[in-house]
Design a protein around this motif. Structure first.
Motif, PDB file in Angstrom:
ATOM      1  N   LEU A 155       0.850  -1.068  -0.279  1.00 53.00           N
ATOM      2  CA  LEU A 155      -0.061  -0.175  -0.083  1.00 53.00           C
ATOM      3  C   LEU A 155       0.895   1.530   0.187  1.00 53.00           C
ATOM      4  CD1 LEU A 155      -3.345  -0.842   2.470  1.00 53.00           C
ATOM      5  CD2 LEU A 155      -3.239   0.009  -0.255  1.00 53.00           C
ATOM      6  N   ASN A 156       1.844   1.165   1.115  1.00 52.77           N
ATOM      7  CA  ASN A 156       2.796   2.121   0.737  1.00 52.77           C
ATOM      8  C   ASN A 156       3.685   2.815  -0.619  1.00 52.77           C
ATOM      9  OD1 ASN A 156       2.263   2.760   3.668  1.00 52.77           O
ATOM     10  ND2 ASN A 156       3.872   1.932   4.176  1.00 52.77           N
ATOM     11  N   GLN A 210       1.574  10.027  -4.763  1.00 54.74           N
ATOM     12  CA  GLN A 210       2.176  11.370  -4.268  1.00 54.74           C
ATOM     13  C   GLN A 210       3.074  11.725  -5.209  1.00 54.74           C
ATOM     14  OE1 GLN A 210       2.709  10.130  -0.512  1.00 54.74           O
ATOM     15  NE2 GLN A 210       0.158  10.602  -0.088  1.00 54.74           N
ATOM     16  N   LYS A 211       3.761  11.634  -5.711  1.00 54.53           N
ATOM     17  CA  LYS A 211       5.613  11.430  -6.813  1.00 54.53           C
ATOM     18  C   LYS A 211       4.235  12.155  -8.107  1.00 54.53           C
ATOM     19  CE  LYS A 211       9.541  10.138  -7.695  1.00 54.53           C
ATOM     20  NZ  LYS A 211      10.675   9.148  -8.645  1.00 54.53           N
ATOM     21  N   ALA A 266      -7.498  12.156 -11.267  1.00 54.96           N
ATOM     22  CA  ALA A 266      -7.973  10.387 -11.540  1.00 54.96           C
ATOM     23  C   ALA A 266      -6.789   9.471 -11.051  1.00 54.96           C
ATOM     24  CB  ALA A 266      -9.171  10.060 -11.855  1.00 54.96           C
ATOM     25  N   VAL A 267      -7.180   8.080 -10.212  1.00 50.73           N
ATOM     26  CA  VAL A 267      -6.132   7.647  -9.945  1.00 50.73           C
ATOM     27  C   VAL A 267      -6.742   5.521 -10.533  1.00 50.73           C
ATOM     28  CG1 VAL A 267      -4.469   5.787  -9.386  1.00 50.73           C
ATOM     29  CG2 VAL A 267      -4.836   7.659  -8.496  1.00 50.73           C
ATOM     30  N   GLY A 268      -6.281   4.890 -11.911  1.00 55.26           N
ATOM     31  CA  GLY A 268      -6.625   3.712 -12.631  1.00 55.26           C
ATOM     32  C   GLY A 268      -5.711   2.606 -11.787  1.00 55.26           C
ATOM     33  N   ILE A 269      -6.517   1.876 -11.727  1.00 59.18           N
ATOM     34  CA  ILE A 269      -5.277   0.273 -11.266  1.00 59.18           C
ATOM     35  C   ILE A 269      -5.845  -0.873 -11.639  1.00 59.18           C
ATOM     36  CG2 ILE A 269      -4.633  -0.849  -8.940  1.00 59.18           C
ATOM     37  CD1 ILE A 269      -4.084   1.857  -7.677  1.00 59.18           C
ATOM     38  N   SER A 270      -4.958  -1.377 -11.854  1.00 63.57           N
ATOM     39  CA  SER A 270      -5.488  -2.634 -13.320  1.00 63.57           C
ATOM     40  C   SER A 270      -4.628  -4.140 -11.842  1.00 63.57           C
ATOM     41  CB  SER A 270      -4.586  -2.331 -14.669  1.00 63.57           C
ATOM     42  OG  SER A 270      -4.117  -3.685 -15.041  1.00 63.57           O
ATOM     43  N   THR A 271      -5.867  -4.783 -12.373  1.00 66.37           N
ATOM     44  CA  THR A 271      -4.544  -5.888 -11.218  1.00 66.37           C
ATOM     45  C   THR A 271      -5.440  -6.871 -11.671  1.00 66.37           C
ATOM     46  OG1 THR A 271      -4.943  -7.378  -8.680  1.00 66.37           O
ATOM     47  CG2 THR A 271      -7.046  -5.186  -9.325  1.00 66.37           C
ATOM     48  N   ALA A 272      -5.017  -8.105 -11.309  1.00 63.60           N
ATOM     49  CA  ALA A 272      -5.169  -9.744 -11.523  1.00 63.60           C
ATOM     50  C   ALA A 272      -6.497  -9.510 -10.654  1.00 63.60           C
ATOM     51  CB  ALA A 272      -3.753 -11.197 -10.667  1.00 63.60           C
ATOM     52  N   GLY A 273      -7.350 -10.605 -10.523  1.00 65.64           N
ATOM     53  CA  GLY A 273      -8.550 -10.949 -10.261  1.00 65.64           C
ATOM     54  C   GLY A 273      -9.848 -10.489 -10.602  1.00 65.64           C
ATOM     55  N   VAL A 274     -11.041 -11.259 -10.031  1.00 66.88           N
ATOM     56  CA  VAL A 274     -12.578 -10.742 -10.134  1.00 66.88           C
ATOM     57  C   VAL A 274     -12.110  -9.318  -9.686  1.00 66.88           C
ATOM     58  CG1 VAL A 274     -14.884 -11.411 -10.316  1.00 66.88           C
ATOM     59  CG2 VAL A 274     -13.284 -13.058 -10.645  1.00 66.88           C
ATOM     60  N   VAL A 275     -12.667  -8.098 -10.143  1.00 66.80           N
ATOM     61  CA  VAL A 275     -12.522  -7.130  -9.383  1.00 66.80           C
ATOM     62  C   VAL A 275     -14.660  -5.983  -9.269  1.00 66.80           C
ATOM     63  CG1 VAL A 275     -12.147  -4.661  -9.552  1.00 66.80           C
ATOM     64  CG2 VAL A 275     -10.128  -6.214 -10.053  1.00 66.80           C
ATOM     65  N   ASP A 276     -14.273  -5.738  -8.586  1.00 65.21           N
ATOM     66  CA  ASP A 276     -15.757  -5.207  -7.637  1.00 65.21           C
ATOM     67  C   ASP A 276     -15.873  -3.701  -8.707  1.00 65.21           C
ATOM     68  OD1 ASP A 276     -18.063  -3.544  -7.839  1.00 65.21           O
ATOM     69  OD2 ASP A 276     -17.953  -4.300  -5.795  1.00 65.21           O
ATOM     70  N   SER A 277     -15.841  -3.408  -9.647  1.00 67.57           N
ATOM     71  CA  SER A 277     -14.813  -1.886 -10.108  1.00 67.57           C
ATOM     72  C   SER A 277     -15.829  -1.073 -10.029  1.00 67.57           C
ATOM     73  CB  SER A 277     -14.575  -2.210 -11.745  1.00 67.57           C
ATOM     74  OG  SER A 277     -15.807  -1.725 -12.329  1.00 67.57           O
ATOM     75  N   ASN A 282     -10.725  -4.205  -0.116  1.00 70.61           N
ATOM     76  CA  ASN A 282     -10.830  -2.690   0.057  1.00 70.61           C
ATOM     77  C   ASN A 282     -10.041  -1.739  -1.077  1.00 70.61           C
ATOM     78  OD1 ASN A 282     -10.005  -2.966   2.424  1.00 70.61           O
ATOM     79  ND2 ASN A 282     -11.005  -1.074   3.101  1.00 70.61           N
ATOM     80  N   LEU A 283      -9.113  -1.905  -1.967  1.00 72.78           N
ATOM     81  CA  LEU A 283      -8.028  -0.815  -2.457  1.00 72.78           C
ATOM     82  C   LEU A 283      -8.892   0.323  -2.329  1.00 72.78           C
ATOM     83  CD1 LEU A 283      -4.586  -1.722  -2.650  1.00 72.78           C
ATOM     84  CD2 LEU A 283      -6.142  -1.863  -5.393  1.00 72.78           C
ATOM     85  N   LYS A 284      -9.694   0.867  -3.593  1.00 74.96           N
ATOM     86  CA  LYS A 284     -10.259   1.850  -3.426  1.00 74.96           C
ATOM     87  C   LYS A 284     -10.596   3.243  -2.539  1.00 74.96           C
ATOM     88  CE  LYS A 284     -14.396   4.189  -5.012  1.00 74.96           C
ATOM     89  NZ  LYS A 284     -14.004   4.983  -6.294  1.00 74.96           N
ATOM     90  N   GLU A 285     -11.218   2.244  -1.628  1.00 77.88           N
ATOM     91  CA  GLU A 285     -11.705   2.509  -0.363  1.00 77.88           C
ATOM     92  C   GLU A 285     -10.480   3.523   0.860  1.00 77.88           C
ATOM     93  OE1 GLU A 285     -14.415   1.018   3.615  1.00 77.88           O
ATOM     94  OE2 GLU A 285     -14.710   0.396   1.351  1.00 77.88           O
ATOM     95  N   LEU A 286      -8.700   2.198   1.093  1.00 73.28           N
ATOM     96  CA  LEU A 286      -7.582   2.643   0.777  1.00 73.28           C
ATOM     97  C   LEU A 286      -7.042   3.345   0.595  1.00 73.28           C
ATOM     98  CD1 LEU A 286      -7.304  -0.970   2.065  1.00 73.28           C
ATOM     99  CD2 LEU A 286      -7.544   0.997   3.824  1.00 73.28           C
ATOM    100  N   LEU A 287      -6.439   3.556  -0.909  1.00 75.03           N
ATOM    101  CA  LEU A 287      -6.031   4.585  -1.726  1.00 75.03           C
ATOM    102  C   LEU A 287      -6.310   5.659  -1.435  1.00 75.03           C
ATOM    103  CD1 LEU A 287      -4.756   2.384  -4.216  1.00 75.03           C
ATOM    104  CD2 LEU A 287      -3.577   2.591  -2.774  1.00 75.03           C
ATOM    105  N   GLU A 288      -8.147   5.748  -1.348  1.00 79.29           N
ATOM    106  CA  GLU A 288      -8.644   7.232  -1.863  1.00 79.29           C
ATOM    107  C   GLU A 288      -8.567   7.898  -0.791  1.00 79.29           C
ATOM    108  OE1 GLU A 288     -12.463   6.417  -2.490  1.00 79.29           O
ATOM    109  OE2 GLU A 288     -12.177   7.200  -5.343  1.00 79.29           O
ATOM    110  N   ALA A 289      -8.357   7.399   0.643  1.00 80.33           N
ATOM    111  CA  ALA A 289      -8.518   7.287   2.037  1.00 80.33           C
ATOM    112  C   ALA A 289      -6.379   8.186   1.808  1.00 80.33           C
ATOM    113  CB  ALA A 289      -8.851   6.964   2.902  1.00 80.33           C
ATOM    114  N   LYS A 290      -5.608   7.932   1.740  1.00 77.66           N
ATOM    115  CA  LYS A 290      -3.922   8.235   1.624  1.00 77.66           C
ATOM    116  C   LYS A 290      -3.985   8.713   0.893  1.00 77.66           C
ATOM    117  CE  LYS A 290      -2.947   4.018   3.733  1.00 77.66           C
ATOM    118  NZ  LYS A 290      -2.062   4.001   5.112  1.00 77.66           N
ATOM    119  N   THR A 291      -4.671   9.375  -0.125  1.00 78.49           N
ATOM    120  CA  THR A 291      -4.113  10.260  -1.846  1.00 78.49           C
ATOM    121  C   THR A 291      -5.589  11.679  -1.345  1.00 78.49           C
ATOM    122  OG1 THR A 291      -5.060   9.197  -3.081  1.00 78.49           O
ATOM    123  CG2 THR A 291      -3.300   8.399  -2.359  1.00 78.49           C
TER     124      THR A 291
END
Ligand SMILES: [Zn+2]
Length: 344
Positions: A68-69, A76-77, A86-97, A117-126
């Motif tokens: 996550l860090n 941030q960089k 906005a930030v778009g993330i592409s990842t393996a796995g079935v994703v509820d986009s 909950n990748l979206k929630e965590l990253l939105e809170a941090k960035t």
């Protein structure tokens, strides 16, 4: 007499002008098993083209916190440099986009197992809006938006690698199905006699034949069935320590070795069987073939074998154009387009 219009049949404008030309650019991030790549996708008014800039990469951490860090640092960089939207993330796995949650298996990425909950965590941090997408979907969308399938109305893209990935753009939109499981074309069955076990636990999936792993199994079986002298010659000439790898098969094929040619011919048939089944369901105008193994595909031969089995022959079969960047580009566009349109 004046004709009455019952319904408008004008096709949709499948390619609206690039939204990148207005407002701030998005970031695209591709999370792979070994590497994370991130970049900004922007419109360059000088050239009139959209472009990918400031590519960053990092090894994929195995523990969730470092993982996550790393993502937050990259975001941030890039944000400090380009002030992104906005930030778009592409990842393996079935994703509820819609909710940005990872539902299914995440392949060989242990760090993601505890981060649903990748979206929630990253939105809170960035503080930035985040869109999460399945990697095969993102790659297909990237190819459709500005790669090999530009201008297509209905297309699908497959990636031939360790497995077989698939993403669908239907009527000019990413098609995810009712429960985000659409595009699992790698797991349609192409045989029924329990010949090969698939990584998903089921039998005889397309992936078990058309992927790199599938190609290797075909090679081993073909070699075993060959006369002893031909086997020995093949192993001595192309195999390191007697191991039948994809590289050995490709080397033999390029060398016009009879067994090598038979294996590659069978592999093209395996790919064609799956492709034609998908074509008969979807009637696409374009199919994009990418992934690490696509460089070994003879597109003329594959088109011929696919056409033999397809109801329609009015489709184009083309190699992917964006290479490793398809996921970044697709995720960035999807993130941008999930945001409300700015006022011009
Ligand atoms: Zn399977």
């Amino acid at each position: 007499m004046k004709d009455t219009v019952v319904s408008q049949l004008n096709p949709q404008p499948y390619h609206s002008p690039s939204r990148l030309a207005v407002g701030q650019p998005p970031i695209g991030i591709d999370i792979g098993g070994t590497k994370i790549n991130a970049a900004v996708v922007r419109h360059n008014p000088a050239t009139g083209e959209d472009e990918l800039i400031s590519l960053l990469n990092s090894p994929t951490p195995t523990d969730s916190e470092t993982f996550l860090n790393t993502l937050v640092d990259m975001i941030q960089k890039l944000n400090a440099e380009h002030s992104v939207s906005a930030v778009g993330i592409s990842t393996a796995g079935v994703v509820d986009s819609i909710h940005g949650r990872i539902l299914g298996s995440t392949g060989n990425m242990p760090a993601l197992k505890n981060i649903a909950n990748l979206k929630e965590l990253l939105e809170a941090k960035t503080g930035l809006p985040v869109h999460v997408e399945n990697d095969a979907n993102a790659a297909a969308y990237g190819e459709w938006r500005c790669g090999a399938a530009k201008g297509s109305q209905n297309m699908f893209a497959i990636t031939l690698g360790t497995g077989v990935g698939m993403g669908i753009v239907f009527n000019g939109q990413m098609y995810r199905g009712s429960h985000f499981y659409a595009g699992e074309g790698g797991h349609i069955a192409i045989a029924h006699k329990r010949e090969r076990k698939c990584t998903c636990g089921r039998w005889d999936c397309w992936e078990a034949f058309a992927s790199g792993t599938g190609l290797q199994i075909t090679a081993e079986q073909t070699l075993e069935a060959a006369p002893e002298t031909a086997q020995q010659e093949f192993k001595a000439k192309y195999c390191e320590n007697g191991k039948v790898t994809t590289y050995a098969v490709i080397a033999a094929w390029k060398d016009n070795n009879h067994i090598g040619q038979q294996i590659i011919d069978d592999w093209h048939n395996h790919i064609a069987v799956g492709l034609s089944s998908l074509i008969n369901v979807m009637d696409p105008d374009m199919i994009v073939v990418g992934g690490g193994l696509a460089q070994f595909v003879d597109f003329e031969l594959l088109l011929e074998r696919t056409r033999e089995r397809s109801m329609s022959d009015a489709f184009q079969l083309v190699p992917a154009a964006l290479g490793n960047h398809a996921g970044i580009v697709g995720a960035a566009y999807l993130a941008l387009e999930s945001q409300p349109e700015p006022l011009a």
